[in-house]
Write a protein that holds these residues in place. Structure first.
Motif, mmCIF file in Angstrom:
data_model
loop_
_atom_site.group_PDB
_atom_site.id
_atom_site.type_symbol
_atom_site.label_atom_id
_atom_site.label_comp_id
_atom_site.label_asym_id
_atom_site.label_seq_id
_atom_site.Cartn_x
_atom_site.Cartn_y
_atom_site.Cartn_z
ATOM 1 N N GLY A 5 0.772 -1.233 0.000
ATOM 2 C CA GLY A 5 0.000 0.000 0.000
ATOM 3 C C GLY A 5 0.800 1.277 0.000
ATOM 4 N N VAL A 6 1.993 1.279 -0.593
ATOM 5 C CA VAL A 6 2.804 2.486 -0.636
ATOM 6 C C VAL A 6 2.011 3.618 -1.296
ATOM 7 N N GLY A 7 2.197 4.842 -0.777
ATOM 8 C CA GLY A 7 1.407 5.970 -1.267
ATOM 9 C C GLY A 7 1.761 6.393 -2.674
ATOM 10 N N MET A 8 3.070 6.465 -2.984
ATOM 11 C CA MET A 8 3.549 6.833 -4.320
ATOM 12 C C MET A 8 4.728 5.942 -4.660
ATOM 13 N N LEU A 9 4.673 5.330 -5.824
ATOM 14 C CA LEU A 9 5.780 4.495 -6.275
ATOM 15 C C LEU A 9 6.772 5.381 -7.012
ATOM 16 N N SER A 10 7.932 5.602 -6.407
ATOM 17 C CA SER A 10 8.947 6.462 -6.991
ATOM 18 C C SER A 10 9.757 5.656 -8.005
ATOM 19 N N VAL A 11 9.807 6.151 -9.249
ATOM 20 C CA VAL A 11 10.471 5.399 -10.314
ATOM 21 C C VAL A 11 11.419 6.297 -11.094
ATOM 22 N N ASP A 12 12.503 5.702 -11.580
ATOM 23 C CA ASP A 12 13.425 6.383 -12.474
ATOM 24 C C ASP A 12 13.190 5.967 -13.918
ATOM 25 N N ASP A 13 12.699 4.768 -14.122
ATOM 26 C CA ASP A 13 12.559 4.180 -15.450
ATOM 27 C C ASP A 13 11.082 4.053 -15.814
ATOM 28 N N LEU A 14 10.563 5.002 -16.588
ATOM 29 C CA LEU A 14 9.155 4.948 -16.974
ATOM 30 C C LEU A 14 8.868 3.756 -17.876
ATOM 31 N N GLU A 15 9.791 3.434 -18.763
ATOM 32 C CA GLU A 15 9.601 2.259 -19.615
ATOM 33 C C GLU A 15 9.580 0.987 -18.779
ATOM 34 N N GLY A 16 10.418 0.946 -17.730
ATOM 35 C CA GLY A 16 10.427 -0.215 -16.851
ATOM 36 C C GLY A 16 9.102 -0.403 -16.140
ATOM 37 N N VAL A 17 8.484 0.707 -15.749
ATOM 38 C CA VAL A 17 7.181 0.625 -15.093
ATOM 39 C C VAL A 17 6.143 0.071 -16.051
#
Length: 318
Positions: A294-306
């Motif tokens: 239930g994390v509030g915001m998933l912090s990502v560096d790689d948009l393609e990876g998401v």
């Protein structure tokens, strides 16, 4: 609220070559975009800052800002001082484009805010088909709070004057807007966030310390709440530790669970930056646990990876 990183994340069909082209095709290009609880970490490093993240549906973007007297009295965006350029400022990369998008969204005949929101006078947001969805602009102060925070406040005034910012005041309480601004990095909690210049109304909220939130004395826990904070963040690598043998151990998951719950109890969005980025199986495994906890915001560096994570069936049921 935003759907949590669903399979609806569109592939960005035509990537703009610069911010001007991105601005020219937005918000029209947002019609197929579904907002998701994704924070674009170090967003300014992307091919097109802000627009790449919005095209992926991210509802959070991040800018590292510096004051550099050798250039001029402005806020420069970059990862290091050596990377600063006169053409890359908080205004040019974020404030001006956001102001233009929101002006377009809130000008006839483009106003698409539902009648219920018109009654409360909440301006439409940046997503054409999800006009009530707000986004977060995380401003990471790299130079001192005392020298930088007042300039940030001044830079935000055009957005404030149009009622585009979430605010809080003793008189009106929390008033939502299309953009919530959060201060992190060298931002001081007491003298800046709670200071008089940011209190009538408050337009910048704090990035609370997630690592210590649950361990604080009860009287100190009340310092961080929805009136002054939005995010509660910590470095995953520093606080949770690298996944051993490629997966998270039970004690790591339990720690994450406690921290996420502590943030939820205060109405804050938990966020972990510096999560593993390689190999992809490990990155996806950590994302999967964070989403399920239930994390509030998933912090990502790689948009393609998401996108690959979700297209490949990661994340479980959300």
């Amino acid at each position: 609220t935003a759907a949590f990183l669903g399979r609806e994340i569109p592939r960005h069909r035509v990537k703009p070559i610069n911010s001007a082209r991105g601005l020219a095709t937005w918000p029209t290009d947002s019609r197929d975009v579904k907002p998701v609880s994704c924070h674009s970490h170090n967003d300014y490093l992307r091919h097109v800052p802000l627009f790449d993240a919005l095209a992926a549906g991210c509802t959070g973007v991040e800018a590292d800002v510096w004051v550099d007297s050798k250039l001029k009295d402005d806020l420069y965006v970059g990862h290091t001082r050596k990377s600063l350029k006169p053409t890359r400022t908080l205004n040019s990369l974020y404030i001006d484009p956001l102001l233009a998008i929101l002006n377009e969204m809130n000008s006839p005949p483009n106003i698409s805010t539902p009648a219920s929101d018109k009654a409360t006078k909440v301006p439409a947001g940046v997503f054409e088909t999800f006009p009530t969805q707000a986004i977060t602009l995380l401003i990471d102060l790299k130079t001192s709070s005392d020298s930088t925070f007042p300039i940030v406040l001044a830079a935000l005034q055009p957005l404030r004057k149009q009622n585009y910012l979430t605010t809080w005041s003793e008189e009106k309480g929390l008033v939502p807007g299309p953009i919530t601004v959060v201060g992190t990095g060298n931002t001081k909690f007491t003298s800046a966030i709670l200071g008089p210049a940011n209190s009538n109304p408050r337009i910048i909220f704090f990035d609370a310390p997630l690592a210590t939130l649950a361990a604080l004395h009860p009287k100190d826990q009340n310092n961080y709440n929805k009136t002054n904070s939005l995010y509660a963040s910590v470095s995953y690598n520093a606080d949770i530790g690298k996944p051993l043998l490629g997966f998270m151990y039970p004690f790591q998951i339990q720690k994450v669970r406690r921290q996420i719950e502590a943030a939820k109890e205060k109405g804050l969005l938990s966020r972990y930056w510096d999560t593993p980025s390689w190999p992809k199986a490990v990155e996806w495994g950590v994302w999967d646990v964070l989403v399920k906890e239930g994390v509030g915001m998933l912090s990502v560096d790689d948009l393609e990876g998401v996108r690959g994570f979700w297209n490949g069936g990661g994340g479980g049921s959300v």
